[in-house]
Design a protein around this motif. Structure first.
Motif, PDB file in Angstrom:
ATOM      1  N   SER A  38     -64.402  21.947  34.297  1.00  0.00           N
ATOM      2  CA  SER A  38     -63.250  22.797  34.062  1.00  0.00           C
ATOM      3  C   SER A  38     -63.693  24.205  33.670  1.00  0.00           C
ATOM      4  CB  SER A  38     -62.416  22.178  32.943  1.00  0.00           C
ATOM      5  OG  SER A  38     -61.157  22.754  32.940  1.00  0.00           O
ATOM      6  N   LYS A  42     -63.510  27.467  40.097  1.00  0.00           N
ATOM      7  CA  LYS A  42     -63.065  26.924  41.383  1.00  0.00           C
ATOM      8  C   LYS A  42     -61.744  27.545  41.823  1.00  0.00           C
ATOM      9  CE  LYS A  42     -62.796  22.777  39.634  1.00  0.00           C
ATOM     10  NZ  LYS A  42     -63.205  22.915  38.233  1.00  0.00           N
ATOM     11  N   SER A  43     -60.778  27.528  40.917  1.00  0.00           N
ATOM     12  CA  SER A  43     -59.473  28.081  41.281  1.00  0.00           C
ATOM     13  C   SER A  43     -59.588  29.558  41.593  1.00  0.00           C
ATOM     14  CB  SER A  43     -58.477  27.886  40.142  1.00  0.00           C
ATOM     15  OG  SER A  43     -58.278  26.528  39.905  1.00  0.00           O
ATOM     16  N   THR A  44     -60.428  30.248  40.850  1.00  0.00           N
ATOM     17  CA  THR A  44     -60.581  31.685  41.083  1.00  0.00           C
ATOM     18  C   THR A  44     -61.090  31.946  42.492  1.00  0.00           C
ATOM     19  OG1 THR A  44     -61.050  31.920  38.736  1.00  0.00           O
ATOM     20  CG2 THR A  44     -61.578  33.797  40.142  1.00  0.00           C
TER      21      THR A  44
HETATM   22  N1  LIG Z   1     -55.832  35.260  34.512  1.00  0.00           N
HETATM   23  C1  LIG Z   1     -56.934  35.052  33.786  1.00  0.00           C
HETATM   24  N2  LIG Z   1     -57.222  35.828  32.718  1.00  0.00           N
HETATM   25  C2  LIG Z   1     -58.332  35.635  31.992  1.00  0.00           C
HETATM   26  N3  LIG Z   1     -59.247  34.696  32.235  1.00  0.00           N
HETATM   27  C3  LIG Z   1     -59.040  33.886  33.282  1.00  0.00           C
HETATM   28  C4  LIG Z   1     -57.876  34.015  34.109  1.00  0.00           C
HETATM   29  N4  LIG Z   1     -57.931  33.081  35.080  1.00  0.00           N
HETATM   30  C5  LIG Z   1     -59.072  32.386  34.869  1.00  0.00           C
HETATM   31  N5  LIG Z   1     -59.738  32.871  33.796  1.00  0.00           N
HETATM   32  C6  LIG Z   1     -61.029  32.381  33.290  1.00  0.00           C
HETATM   33  O1  LIG Z   1     -61.930  32.339  34.361  1.00  0.00           O
HETATM   34  C7  LIG Z   1     -62.710  31.166  34.317  1.00  0.00           C
HETATM   35  C8  LIG Z   1     -62.568  30.385  35.602  1.00  0.00           C
HETATM   36  O2  LIG Z   1     -61.250  29.940  35.713  1.00  0.00           O
HETATM   37  P1  LIG Z   1     -60.752  29.010  36.891  1.00  0.00           P
HETATM   38  O3  LIG Z   1     -59.284  28.851  36.747  1.00  0.00           O
HETATM   39  O4  LIG Z   1     -61.240  29.558  38.183  1.00  0.00           O
HETATM   40  O5  LIG Z   1     -61.489  27.652  36.578  1.00  0.00           O
HETATM   41  P2  LIG Z   1     -61.390  26.246  37.318  1.00  0.00           P
HETATM   42  O6  LIG Z   1     -62.754  25.913  37.783  1.00  0.00           O
HETATM   43  O7  LIG Z   1     -60.314  26.263  38.330  1.00  0.00           O
HETATM   44  O8  LIG Z   1     -61.010  25.299  36.125  1.00  0.00           O
HETATM   45  P3  LIG Z   1     -60.061  24.001  36.144  1.00  0.00           P
HETATM   46  O9  LIG Z   1     -60.881  22.935  36.754  1.00  0.00           O
HETATM   47  O10 LIG Z   1     -59.813  23.754  34.700  1.00  0.00           O
HETATM   48  O11 LIG Z   1     -58.829  24.330  36.923  1.00  0.00           O
HETATM   49  C9  LIG Z   1     -62.264  30.400  33.089  1.00  0.00           C
HETATM   50  O12 LIG Z   1     -63.185  30.661  32.064  1.00  0.00           O
HETATM   51  C10 LIG Z   1     -60.923  30.973  32.774  1.00  0.00           C
HETATM   52  O13 LIG Z   1     -60.700  30.959  31.393  1.00  0.00           O
END
Ligand SMILES: Nc1ncnc2c1ncn2[C@@H]1O[C@H](COP(=O)(O)OP(=O)(O)OP(=O)(O)O)[C@@H](O)[C@H]1O
Ligand SMILES: [Mg+2]
Lengths: 369, 304
Positions: A38, A42-44
């Motif tokens: 987490s 990934k989502s980014t």
């Molecule tokens: N809009 C935002 N503002 C500030 N920080 C953000 C924002 N979106 C994501 N982050 C940060 O960027 C990092 C990557 O986030 P992301 O959502 O891409 O993770 P992820 O791999 O999709 O996680 P998960 O599996 O929990 O969905 C995290 O540390 C998150 O806190």
């Protein structure tokens, strides 16, 4: 079908580096699953490709075209969200038709396509309902329909199945695999679920801390993890990672881990230093055979799963897991003998964490199997 | 209370339901009593007064039957005041909703100093009406008012405008100042609702090819329809009954051009010393307000 290229793409939020210099080329028609803990970004990655977030630097190309200047609507990409994101005030039919309406498709044509799609997704009887009147699985299908209706060249999925119960999830997994086969479109699929990642993907991208760790086929990822992180992250129960040392006498490799000494026979490693080599050894549970063998260990935990049992062993200071078919008669505290499948061991450099490649491994491995 | 809850164990579901009903009655009793004291009693008194001729200074009362109502409904004052009230209510309400929604949309975006802007917007709403009116009269003053000076400097007008002394200026000015005073209420309610709209919906819409106007009409507005209906109803009732702002700003003038129904009630009661007539006006106003709530109540019932 479209090729997707990330060219040293970076994204930072305040002081968090969400994605760090991502280089990734996804061939047309792949089903890529993105796997990682987490918050690893990934989502980014998905949202940057969709155009919902702008990268700080780097380029994203779809079929060779830089999409940096295009709005999400112009990118020919559809996305399915974990929350489905159905428009609550519209009927199912209106939801599915919405992308067509915004693209100026005539009403009759819209209706025709919505109907055809509803048939194939088996949601035809639901067309006049609103999202609030649907079950989670039905909402999932509607979201899928809305993504499919305009036949995009890339599909993005952000944990689309995680709100479903286990059974429905397994079912939808099968449907998505079938969908990919039928449409042949490039698909990128974010998930936390290893089973999903392994079974659905043609390629897996493993991420940690915003950086791509490995990109390869599920077999690659499982059998030849590129570094200690991938080795420990993929596979349940996790691969045991034990620090040890490799000693070489002539070309024979002697491994010392946690009080065990393992004669590995003739081994040729790439970039072997002179003298002792500090390594991390990776041992998958299925590569430990219980019964007889050169080593002894105490059983410290037993987890029966039904079709198999996971034993946790303590041998000297080393802890590792073993898989035993069926249920086990062993008891906690008992001492058992075990052997290792020596050609299935993984070695990682202690300092860099990178996989240590063996020369001619494939041949040796082939014989060992 | 505790003793009540420890009543003998109920055996049948009916007994249980009865016990619950009893407890329920007891719990709402205080509210019912207070509401009766502060609503039912004044209401009954007003109705009683409206059927009498009452001389305000002495409160000397004599039975008049429905003659007050007959006089009001057959005379011109009521109908003129009603028309004036409707112009004021509809005008100021429309502006409040327009400004309120626009400002809420603006404040919902990631602008800098958002927290500060959010509290500043509430300022007119919290300002005492007397103070607000004094400030505005001063700003609009023909001799030294900032507004005239600014407009002249911009070349929009040549001579100072009589903002409050002529028509239609007086009504327009009152409507605008009313909107300025009360639009923060709309902002608060709409902003609260906006923050609950899932961000994913906007993202999905962007991917589906919706531009910013389409996102507003297809996602934002449908989400706001409920709260806007409620806010419009509340503000309509309050604007309809608005007294102090108009009274202090124009006193109902020029002539009777901004004299809305509440000002007529005041004039009847304390200017003409006819408390009975004033009460009859008040009862009629109440009936009109009740009529306004009917569509809303009908809709709420339909939804259930
Ligand atoms: N809009 C935002 N503002 C500030 N920080 C953000 C924002 N979106 C994501 N982050 C940060 O960027 C990092 C990557 O986030 P992301 O959502 O891409 O993770 P992820 O791999 O999709 O996680 P998960 O599996 O929990 O969905 C995290 O540390 C998150 O806190
Ligand atoms: Mg995510």
């Amino acid at each position: 079908m479209a090729e997707v290229v990330f060219d040293s793409v970076c994204k930072q939020y305040d002081d968090v580096v969400a994605v760090d210099a991502l280089d990734l080329t996804i061939a047309p028609g792949e089903m890529v699953t993105m796997l990682g803990p987490s918050g690893c970004g990934k989502s980014t990655v998905l949202r940057m490709l969709a155009g919902l977030v702008m990268p700080d630097s780097g380029r994203i190309l779809i079929d060779g075209n830089d999409v940096g200047g295009l709005t999400p609507g112009e990118r020919d990409i559809a996305m399915v969200f974990q929350t489905y994101a159905l428009y609550p005030h519209m009927t199912v039919a209106q939801n599915i038709a919405y992308p067509l309406r915004k693209r100026g498709v005539a009403r009759a044509e819209r209706m025709r396509r919505v109907r055809a799609l509803a048939e194939s997704l088996q949601i035809a009887p639901l067309l006049d309902r609103r999202p609030a009147q649907l079950s989670g699985g039905q909402q999932q299908r509607v979201a899928l329909g809305r993504a499919m209706v305009r036949d995009p060249s890339v599909f993005l999925f952000d944990e689309p199945l995680s709100n479903l119960d286990a059974k429905l999830r397994a079912h939808m997994r099968g449907e998505l695999i079938e969908l990919h086969r039928r449409l042949g479109r490039t698909m990128i699929y974010v998930t936390h679920d290893q089973l999903e990642a392994m079974t659905m993907a043609t390629r897996i991208a493993v991420m940690a801390d915003g950086a791509l760790q490995q990109y390869g086929t599920p077999a690659d990822i499982y059998d030849r993890p590129a570094n200690r992180f991938v080795a420990g992250f993929v596979g349940t129960p996790a691969m045991a990672l034990i620090d040890g040392a490799l000693l070489f006498q002539d070309n024979r490799a002697i491994l010392g881990i946690g009080g065990l000494t393992v004669d590995l026979g003739i081994r040729r490693f790439r970039d072997r230093p002179v003298g002792t080599w500090q390594v991390t050894v990776g041992i998958r549970p299925e590569d430990v055979t219980i019964g007889n063998g050169p080593f002894a260990a105490r059983i410290s935990a037993i987890e029966p799963i039904g079709h198999e049992t996971i034993l946790t062993l303590e041998a000297g200071t080393a802890r590792l897991c073993a898989r035993v078919a069926g249920s086990s008669l062993a008891a906690v505290g008992e001492t058992v003998r075990f052997a290792l499948r020596q050609h299935r061991l993984h070695f990682f450099d202690v300092v860099s964490g990178r996989r240590i490649d063996e020369i001619g491994l494939a041949v040796v491995d082939g014989k060992a199997m | 209370m505790a003793a009540l809850l420890r009543l003998r164990p109920a055996t049948s579901p009916q007994a249980l339901a009865r016990r619950d009903a009893l407890l329920g009655l007891l719990l709402i009793a205080p509210t019912v009593l207070i509401l009766s004291a502060v609503i039912a009693y004044p209401l009954a008194t007003t109705a009683y007064l409206s059927l009498h001729n009452v001389y305000t200074p002495t409160l000397a009362t004599e039975w008049a039957g429905l003659s007050n109502y007959r006089a009001i409904l057959s005379g011109g004052t009521f109908w003129h005041a009603l028309a004036t009230t409707l112009v004021w209510t509809i005008g100021t309400l429309a502006l409040q909703l327009l400004f309120g929604v626009a400002m809420a949309l603006l404040l919902n975006r990631n602008i800098r100093l958002r927290a500060l802007a959010r509290s500043l917007v509430l300022f007119p709403y919290f300002l005492a009406t007397v103070v607000a009116v004094l400030v505005w009269r001063w700003l609009l003053n023909g001799l030294f008012g900032v507004v005239d000076h600014a407009l002249i400097a911009l070349g929009l007008i040549d001579t100072p405008v009589d903002w409050l002394g002529t028509m239609p200026n007086a009504m327009a000015t009152t409507i605008v100042i009313g909107a300025w005073k009360f639009f923060p209420f709309v902002v608060i309610a709409v902003l609260a609702r906006l923050q609950t709209v899932p961000a994913h919906l906007y993202e999905a819409a962007r991917l589906d090819g919706a531009g910013s106007w389409a996102r507003f009409t297809d996602i934002t507005l449908p989400h706001l329809s409920g709260v806007l209906g409620l806010v419009a109803l509340l503000r309509m009732i309050w604007d309809f009954r608005e007294f102090d702002l108009i009274y202090l700003l124009t006193g109902g003038g020029p002539l009777d051009h901004t004299r809305t129904l509440p000002l007529v009630v005041y004039q009847q009661a304390f200017g003409l010393n006819q408390m009975g007539m004033a009460a009859a006006y008040a009862v009629l106003m109440m009936l009109l307000v009740l009529a306004m709530t009917i569509p809303y109540l009908a809709r709420a019932r339909g939804r259930r």
